[in-house]
Design a protein around this motif. Structure first.
Motif, PDB file in Angstrom:
ATOM      1  N   VAL A 104      17.460   4.147  -5.931  1.00  0.00           N
ATOM      2  CA  VAL A 104      16.300   3.625  -5.211  1.00  0.00           C
ATOM      3  C   VAL A 104      15.028   3.952  -5.977  1.00  0.00           C
ATOM      4  O   VAL A 104      14.848   5.088  -6.436  1.00  0.00           O
ATOM      5  N   LEU A 135      19.373  -1.914   2.280  1.00  0.00           N
ATOM      6  CA  LEU A 135      20.313  -0.926   1.766  1.00  0.00           C
ATOM      7  C   LEU A 135      21.624  -0.961   2.550  1.00  0.00           C
ATOM      8  O   LEU A 135      22.718  -1.002   1.964  1.00  0.00           O
ATOM      9  N   ALA A 166      13.298  -2.050   3.784  1.00  0.00           N
ATOM     10  CA  ALA A 166      14.253  -1.480   2.830  1.00  0.00           C
ATOM     11  C   ALA A 166      15.536  -0.964   3.464  1.00  0.00           C
ATOM     12  O   ALA A 166      16.624  -1.097   2.890  1.00  0.00           O
ATOM     13  N   ALA A 200      15.360   8.002   0.217  1.00  0.00           N
ATOM     14  CA  ALA A 200      16.743   8.233  -0.206  1.00  0.00           C
ATOM     15  C   ALA A 200      17.380   9.370   0.598  1.00  0.00           C
ATOM     16  O   ALA A 200      18.542   9.267   1.025  1.00  0.00           O
ATOM     17  N   ALA A 215      17.057   8.709  -5.474  1.00  0.00           N
ATOM     18  CA  ALA A 215      15.775   8.167  -5.921  1.00  0.00           C
ATOM     19  C   ALA A 215      15.624   8.344  -7.428  1.00  0.00           C
ATOM     20  O   ALA A 215      16.013   9.373  -7.980  1.00  0.00           O
ATOM     21  N   ASP A 245      10.530   3.167  -6.181  1.00  0.00           N
ATOM     22  CA  ASP A 245       9.316   2.719  -5.502  1.00  0.00           C
ATOM     23  C   ASP A 245       8.145   3.114  -6.397  1.00  0.00           C
ATOM     24  O   ASP A 245       8.271   4.030  -7.224  1.00  0.00           O
ATOM     25  N   ALA A 253      16.641   2.156 -12.111  1.00  0.00           N
ATOM     26  CA  ALA A 253      17.445   1.769 -10.950  1.00  0.00           C
ATOM     27  C   ALA A 253      18.407   0.631 -11.269  1.00  0.00           C
ATOM     28  O   ALA A 253      19.577   0.657 -10.877  1.00  0.00           O
ATOM     29  N   ALA A 303      10.020   7.341  -2.443  1.00  0.00           N
ATOM     30  CA  ALA A 303      11.406   6.969  -2.757  1.00  0.00           C
ATOM     31  C   ALA A 303      12.351   8.133  -2.472  1.00  0.00           C
ATOM     32  O   ALA A 303      13.459   7.940  -1.952  1.00  0.00           O
ATOM     33  N   THR A 326      10.626   0.637  -0.849  1.00  0.00           N
ATOM     34  CA  THR A 326      11.103   1.463   0.263  1.00  0.00           C
ATOM     35  C   THR A 326      10.255   1.273   1.521  1.00  0.00           C
ATOM     36  O   THR A 326      10.118   2.183   2.336  1.00  0.00           O
ATOM     37  N   LEU A 359      18.047  -0.615  -5.385  1.00  0.00           N
ATOM     38  CA  LEU A 359      17.084  -1.077  -4.385  1.00  0.00           C
ATOM     39  C   LEU A 359      15.695  -0.697  -4.856  1.00  0.00           C
ATOM     40  O   LEU A 359      15.416   0.478  -5.102  1.00  0.00           O
ATOM     41  N   ILE A 365      23.153   8.077  -2.488  1.00  0.00           N
ATOM     42  CA  ILE A 365      21.864   7.377  -2.512  1.00  0.00           C
ATOM     43  C   ILE A 365      20.850   8.298  -3.179  1.00  0.00           C
ATOM     44  O   ILE A 365      20.578   9.394  -2.684  1.00  0.00           O
TER      45      ILE A 365
END
Length: 323
Positions: free
Chosen positions: A157, A143, A139, A169, A185, A159, A192, A165, A135, A132, A183
Protein backbone atom coordinates in the motif's frame (compact mmCIF):
# COMPACT_ATOMS: atom_id res chain seq x y z
CA UNK A 1 -39.48 5.98 5.12
CA UNK A 2 -36.36 4.17 6.28
CA UNK A 3 -33.17 5.99 7.19
CA UNK A 4 -30.40 3.45 6.58
CA UNK A 5 -27.08 4.31 8.23
CA UNK A 6 -23.65 2.81 7.68
CA UNK A 7 -24.10 0.69 10.80
CA UNK A 8 -27.44 -0.56 9.48
CA UNK A 9 -25.80 -1.57 6.19
CA UNK A 10 -22.88 -3.29 7.92
CA UNK A 11 -25.33 -5.41 9.93
CA UNK A 12 -27.21 -6.78 6.93
CA UNK A 13 -25.13 -6.40 3.75
CA UNK A 14 -21.62 -7.38 2.65
CA UNK A 15 -19.11 -6.38 -0.01
CA UNK A 16 -19.37 -9.92 -1.40
CA UNK A 17 -23.10 -9.39 -1.96
CA UNK A 18 -22.35 -6.00 -3.48
CA UNK A 19 -19.97 -7.53 -6.03
CA UNK A 20 -22.86 -9.69 -7.24
CA UNK A 21 -25.20 -6.67 -7.36
CA UNK A 22 -22.68 -4.55 -9.30
CA UNK A 23 -22.02 -7.37 -11.77
CA UNK A 24 -25.76 -7.43 -12.41
CA UNK A 25 -25.76 -3.63 -12.73
CA UNK A 26 -23.01 -3.69 -15.37
CA UNK A 27 -24.73 -6.48 -17.27
CA UNK A 28 -28.12 -4.74 -17.32
CA UNK A 29 -26.54 -1.38 -18.16
CA UNK A 30 -24.63 -2.75 -21.16
CA UNK A 31 -27.80 -4.50 -22.36
CA UNK A 32 -29.56 -1.11 -22.43
CA UNK A 33 -31.94 -2.07 -19.62
CA UNK A 34 -31.01 0.71 -17.20
CA UNK A 35 -31.80 4.37 -17.86
CA UNK A 36 -28.73 6.29 -16.69
CA UNK A 37 -28.38 9.87 -17.92
CA UNK A 38 -24.81 11.19 -17.92
CA UNK A 39 -24.43 12.51 -14.39
CA UNK A 40 -24.87 16.22 -13.76
CA UNK A 41 -21.57 17.70 -12.64
CA UNK A 42 -20.81 21.14 -11.23
CA UNK A 43 -17.13 21.93 -10.58
CA UNK A 44 -16.07 24.83 -8.38
CA UNK A 45 -13.65 27.42 -9.69
CA UNK A 46 -10.76 25.64 -7.97
CA UNK A 47 -11.21 22.85 -10.54
CA UNK A 48 -11.23 20.29 -7.76
CA UNK A 49 -14.40 20.31 -5.66
CA UNK A 50 -17.37 18.77 -7.45
CA UNK A 51 -21.13 18.46 -6.95
CA UNK A 52 -22.80 15.49 -8.67
CA UNK A 53 -26.35 14.24 -9.19
CA UNK A 54 -26.89 10.69 -10.47
CA UNK A 55 -30.39 9.30 -11.23
CA UNK A 56 -31.12 5.77 -12.49
CA UNK A 57 -34.12 3.58 -13.32
CA UNK A 58 -34.54 -0.07 -14.36
CA UNK A 59 -38.09 -1.01 -15.33
CA UNK A 60 -37.32 -4.72 -15.48
CA UNK A 61 -36.12 -4.68 -11.87
CA UNK A 62 -38.69 -2.16 -10.57
CA UNK A 63 -35.79 -0.11 -9.29
CA UNK A 64 -35.25 3.65 -9.14
CA UNK A 65 -32.90 5.91 -7.19
CA UNK A 66 -31.13 9.26 -7.17
CA UNK A 67 -27.71 9.77 -5.63
CA UNK A 68 -26.54 13.21 -4.55
CA UNK A 69 -22.77 13.18 -4.19
CA UNK A 70 -20.13 15.81 -3.49
CA UNK A 71 -16.39 15.14 -4.02
CA UNK A 72 -13.93 17.35 -2.11
CA UNK A 73 -10.49 15.66 -2.40
CA UNK A 74 -8.73 17.93 0.11
CA UNK A 75 -11.12 16.89 2.89
CA UNK A 76 -8.75 14.05 3.71
CA UNK A 77 -6.26 16.62 5.03
CA UNK A 78 -8.88 17.70 7.56
CA UNK A 79 -9.96 14.25 8.68
CA UNK A 80 -13.17 14.41 6.66
CA UNK A 81 -14.42 12.05 3.94
CA UNK A 82 -13.50 13.18 0.43
CA UNK A 83 -16.92 11.97 -0.73
CA UNK A 84 -20.21 12.96 0.93
CA UNK A 85 -23.37 11.43 -0.44
CA UNK A 86 -26.93 10.28 0.17
CA UNK A 87 -28.99 7.90 -1.95
CA UNK A 88 -32.74 8.27 -2.25
CA UNK A 89 -34.25 4.85 -2.94
CA UNK A 90 -37.56 5.18 -4.80
CA UNK A 91 -40.53 2.84 -5.17
CA UNK A 92 -40.59 2.53 -8.96
CA UNK A 93 -44.35 1.83 -8.99
CA UNK A 94 -45.46 4.85 -6.95
CA UNK A 95 -42.56 7.31 -7.08
CA UNK A 96 -42.47 7.41 -3.29
CA UNK A 97 -39.03 7.79 -1.71
CA UNK A 98 -38.96 4.82 0.67
CA UNK A 99 -35.43 5.15 2.04
CA UNK A 100 -32.52 7.51 2.52
CA UNK A 101 -29.37 5.40 2.48
CA UNK A 102 -25.92 6.47 3.66
CA UNK A 103 -24.40 7.32 0.29
CA UNK A 104 -20.82 7.52 1.57
CA UNK A 105 -20.74 3.87 2.57
CA UNK A 106 -22.89 2.74 -0.34
CA UNK A 107 -20.44 4.49 -2.70
CA UNK A 108 -17.49 2.84 -0.99
CA UNK A 109 -19.15 -0.56 -1.36
CA UNK A 110 -20.19 -0.23 -4.98
CA UNK A 111 -16.88 1.36 -6.03
CA UNK A 112 -14.91 -1.42 -4.38
CA UNK A 113 -17.31 -3.91 -5.94
CA UNK A 114 -16.61 -2.50 -9.42
CA UNK A 115 -12.95 -3.42 -9.05
CA UNK A 116 -13.98 -6.75 -7.57
CA UNK A 117 -16.09 -7.50 -10.63
CA UNK A 118 -13.33 -6.44 -13.02
CA UNK A 119 -10.73 -8.57 -11.24
CA UNK A 120 -13.09 -11.53 -11.04
CA UNK A 121 -13.53 -11.53 -14.83
CA UNK A 122 -10.20 -10.11 -16.02
CA UNK A 123 -7.41 -10.98 -13.57
CA UNK A 124 -5.21 -14.04 -13.83
CA UNK A 125 -6.35 -16.92 -11.65
CA UNK A 126 -2.96 -17.41 -10.00
CA UNK A 127 -2.47 -13.89 -8.60
CA UNK A 128 -0.38 -13.67 -5.42
CA UNK A 129 0.60 -10.00 -5.04
CA UNK A 130 -1.51 -6.86 -5.04
CA UNK A 131 -0.80 -3.13 -4.99
CA UNK A 132 -3.08 -0.38 -3.71
CA UNK A 133 -2.23 3.29 -4.26
CA UNK A 134 -4.27 5.78 -2.27
CA UNK A 135 -5.62 5.33 1.27
CA UNK A 136 -8.63 7.66 1.28
CA UNK A 137 -12.24 6.79 2.02
CA UNK A 138 -12.56 4.46 -1.00
CA UNK A 139 -9.43 2.43 -0.23
CA UNK A 140 -10.71 -0.09 2.31
CA UNK A 141 -13.32 -1.65 0.04
CA UNK A 142 -10.86 -1.64 -2.88
CA UNK A 143 -8.46 -3.65 -0.76
CA UNK A 144 -11.09 -6.09 0.44
CA UNK A 145 -12.42 -6.56 -3.09
CA UNK A 146 -8.96 -7.75 -4.18
CA UNK A 147 -8.87 -10.26 -1.36
CA UNK A 148 -12.40 -11.51 -2.00
CA UNK A 149 -11.79 -12.46 -5.63
CA UNK A 150 -8.14 -13.58 -5.54
CA UNK A 151 -6.09 -15.40 -2.91
CA UNK A 152 -3.27 -12.90 -2.39
CA UNK A 153 -0.25 -13.52 -0.19
CA UNK A 154 0.70 -9.83 0.01
CA UNK A 155 -0.65 -6.36 -0.78
CA UNK A 156 1.65 -3.34 -0.76
CA UNK A 157 0.00 0.00 0.00
CA UNK A 158 1.29 3.48 -0.83
CA UNK A 159 0.06 7.04 -0.38
CA UNK A 160 1.57 10.51 -0.75
CA UNK A 161 1.58 10.54 3.04
CA UNK A 162 3.65 7.53 4.18
CA UNK A 163 2.48 7.81 7.77
CA UNK A 164 -1.15 7.64 6.59
CA UNK A 165 -0.28 4.57 4.49
CA UNK A 166 1.26 2.91 7.55
CA UNK A 167 -1.80 3.64 9.67
CA UNK A 168 -4.09 2.32 6.95
CA UNK A 169 -2.06 -0.87 6.44
CA UNK A 170 -1.97 -1.56 10.18
CA UNK A 171 -5.70 -1.02 10.54
CA UNK A 172 -6.52 -3.19 7.52
CA UNK A 173 -4.15 -5.96 8.67
CA UNK A 174 -6.36 -6.30 11.74
CA UNK A 175 -9.71 -5.71 10.07
CA UNK A 176 -9.06 -8.15 7.19
CA UNK A 177 -7.11 -10.72 9.20
CA UNK A 178 -9.45 -13.54 8.07
CA UNK A 179 -7.94 -13.35 4.56
CA UNK A 180 -4.46 -14.17 5.92
CA UNK A 181 -2.83 -11.64 3.56
CA UNK A 182 0.19 -9.57 4.55
CA UNK A 183 -0.68 -5.89 4.15
CA UNK A 184 2.33 -3.60 4.20
CA UNK A 185 2.89 0.13 3.61
CA UNK A 186 5.65 1.24 1.24
CA UNK A 187 6.92 4.73 0.45
CA UNK A 188 6.26 4.97 -3.30
CA UNK A 189 3.80 3.84 -5.92
CA UNK A 190 6.65 2.33 -7.90
CA UNK A 191 7.62 0.13 -4.99
CA UNK A 192 4.01 -0.94 -4.56
CA UNK A 193 3.34 -1.94 -8.18
CA UNK A 194 6.65 -3.69 -8.85
CA UNK A 195 5.90 -7.37 -9.60
CA UNK A 196 2.21 -6.93 -8.66
CA UNK A 197 -0.40 -9.12 -10.36
CA UNK A 198 -3.18 -6.70 -9.42
CA UNK A 199 -2.88 -2.91 -9.22
CA UNK A 200 -5.61 -0.57 -8.00
CA UNK A 201 -5.11 3.19 -7.86
CA UNK A 202 -7.73 5.30 -6.15
CA UNK A 203 -6.41 8.87 -6.05
CA UNK A 204 -7.45 12.28 -7.42
CA UNK A 205 -3.97 12.79 -8.89
CA UNK A 206 -3.34 14.95 -11.95
CA UNK A 207 -0.15 13.03 -12.76
CA UNK A 208 0.66 9.30 -12.86
CA UNK A 209 1.19 7.76 -9.43
CA UNK A 210 3.65 5.11 -10.69
CA UNK A 211 5.80 4.44 -13.77
CA UNK A 212 4.73 2.03 -16.49
CA UNK A 213 8.21 0.46 -16.49
CA UNK A 214 7.44 -1.06 -13.08
CA UNK A 215 4.29 -2.87 -14.24
CA UNK A 216 4.87 -6.51 -15.07
CA UNK A 217 3.35 -8.22 -18.11
CA UNK A 218 0.12 -9.99 -17.31
CA UNK A 219 -0.96 -7.56 -14.60
CA UNK A 220 -4.54 -6.37 -14.25
CA UNK A 221 -4.83 -2.67 -13.45
CA UNK A 222 -7.92 -0.89 -12.15
CA UNK A 223 -7.95 2.90 -12.48
CA UNK A 224 -10.55 4.09 -9.98
CA UNK A 225 -9.68 7.60 -8.83
CA UNK A 226 -9.59 9.69 -12.03
CA UNK A 227 -13.09 11.11 -12.52
CA UNK A 228 -12.38 14.37 -14.40
CA UNK A 229 -10.73 14.94 -17.81
CA UNK A 230 -7.63 16.59 -16.32
CA UNK A 231 -6.95 13.80 -13.80
CA UNK A 232 -4.38 11.17 -14.76
CA UNK A 233 -3.34 8.72 -12.07
CA UNK A 234 -2.58 5.95 -14.61
CA UNK A 235 0.50 6.34 -16.86
CA UNK A 236 -0.51 7.04 -20.48
CA UNK A 237 2.21 4.59 -21.57
CA UNK A 238 0.45 1.81 -19.67
CA UNK A 239 -2.85 2.57 -21.38
CA UNK A 240 -1.09 2.70 -24.75
CA UNK A 241 0.66 -0.65 -24.18
CA UNK A 242 -2.23 -2.50 -22.53
CA UNK A 243 -3.30 -5.55 -24.50
CA UNK A 244 -6.93 -4.88 -23.62
CA UNK A 245 -8.87 -1.94 -22.19
CA UNK A 246 -12.28 -2.32 -20.58
CA UNK A 247 -14.49 0.13 -18.66
CA UNK A 248 -17.84 0.48 -16.93
CA UNK A 249 -19.53 2.83 -19.41
CA UNK A 250 -18.05 4.06 -22.68
CA UNK A 251 -19.94 7.37 -22.86
CA UNK A 252 -19.08 8.26 -19.27
CA UNK A 253 -15.41 7.30 -19.61
CA UNK A 254 -14.96 9.31 -22.80
CA UNK A 255 -16.58 12.33 -21.15
CA UNK A 256 -14.94 12.19 -17.73
CA UNK A 257 -11.92 9.88 -17.38
CA UNK A 258 -8.57 11.60 -17.84
CA UNK A 259 -6.90 8.18 -17.75
CA UNK A 260 -8.52 7.48 -21.13
CA UNK A 261 -9.08 11.01 -22.49
CA UNK A 262 -5.42 12.12 -22.16
CA UNK A 263 -3.91 9.16 -24.09
CA UNK A 264 -6.60 9.68 -26.74
CA UNK A 265 -5.74 13.38 -27.03
CA UNK A 266 -2.03 12.57 -27.25
CA UNK A 267 -2.66 10.12 -30.07
CA UNK A 268 -1.24 7.22 -28.06
CA UNK A 269 -4.47 5.28 -28.54
CA UNK A 270 -7.66 5.62 -30.54
CA UNK A 271 -11.11 4.20 -29.87
CA UNK A 272 -10.21 0.97 -31.67
CA UNK A 273 -7.99 0.17 -28.66
CA UNK A 274 -11.03 0.12 -26.37
CA UNK A 275 -12.42 -3.41 -26.08
CA UNK A 276 -15.68 -2.37 -24.48
CA UNK A 277 -17.80 -2.48 -21.36
CA UNK A 278 -17.29 -5.00 -18.58
CA UNK A 279 -21.02 -5.73 -18.67
CA UNK A 280 -20.57 -7.34 -22.08
CA UNK A 281 -17.77 -9.52 -20.73
CA UNK A 282 -20.12 -10.66 -17.96
CA UNK A 283 -22.89 -11.47 -20.45
CA UNK A 284 -20.47 -13.31 -22.75
CA UNK A 285 -20.81 -10.84 -25.63
CA UNK A 286 -17.13 -9.84 -25.28
CA UNK A 287 -14.09 -11.97 -24.62
CA UNK A 288 -12.14 -11.10 -21.47
CA UNK A 289 -8.68 -12.35 -20.57
CA UNK A 290 -7.42 -15.02 -22.99
CA UNK A 291 -4.01 -15.80 -21.48
CA UNK A 292 -1.76 -14.99 -18.52
CA UNK A 293 0.49 -12.71 -20.58
CA UNK A 294 -2.16 -10.08 -21.37
CA UNK A 295 -1.82 -6.78 -19.54
CA UNK A 296 -5.36 -5.54 -18.98
CA UNK A 297 -6.54 -2.08 -17.91
CA UNK A 298 -10.00 -1.48 -16.45
CA UNK A 299 -11.25 2.07 -16.01
CA UNK A 300 -14.24 2.94 -13.88
CA UNK A 301 -15.73 6.39 -13.27
CA UNK A 302 -18.80 4.99 -11.56
CA UNK A 303 -22.29 4.88 -13.00
CA UNK A 304 -25.66 5.24 -11.32
CA UNK A 305 -26.62 1.69 -12.33
CA UNK A 306 -24.22 0.51 -9.61
CA UNK A 307 -25.96 2.70 -7.02
CA UNK A 308 -29.34 1.52 -8.28
CA UNK A 309 -28.74 -2.22 -7.87
CA UNK A 310 -26.83 -1.74 -4.62
CA UNK A 311 -29.51 0.51 -3.11
CA UNK A 312 -32.25 -1.93 -4.14
CA UNK A 313 -30.41 -4.82 -2.48
CA UNK A 314 -29.64 -2.85 0.69
CA UNK A 315 -33.23 -1.61 0.99
CA UNK A 316 -34.63 -5.13 0.64
CA UNK A 317 -32.43 -6.41 3.47
CA UNK A 318 -32.80 -3.33 5.68
CA UNK A 319 -36.59 -3.41 5.35
CA UNK A 320 -36.66 -7.01 6.59
CA UNK A 321 -34.27 -6.21 9.44
CA UNK A 322 -36.43 -3.23 10.43
CA UNK A 323 -39.62 -5.32 10.80
Amino acid sequence: MLVVTKKDIEKCYSLKECIDAVAEAFKYFSAGKVDVPLRTQIVKKNGRDTFLCMPAFCEEKDAACVKILNMFPNNIEHGLPSINAQVLNIDANTGVVNAIIDGNYLTQLRTGAASGVALKYLARKNCTKGALIGTGAQAATQLEAMLLVRDLAEVLVSDLNFERAQEFASKMQTKLAKYQTKIKAVKTGNEAVRDADIIISVTPSHKPVYDFSNVKKGATICGVGSYQPQMEETPAELVAHADKIYFDAKKAVLAEAGDIIIPLQQGLIDESHLQGEIGKVISGELVGRENDEETIFFKTVGIAAQDLMTAKAIYAKAAVANN
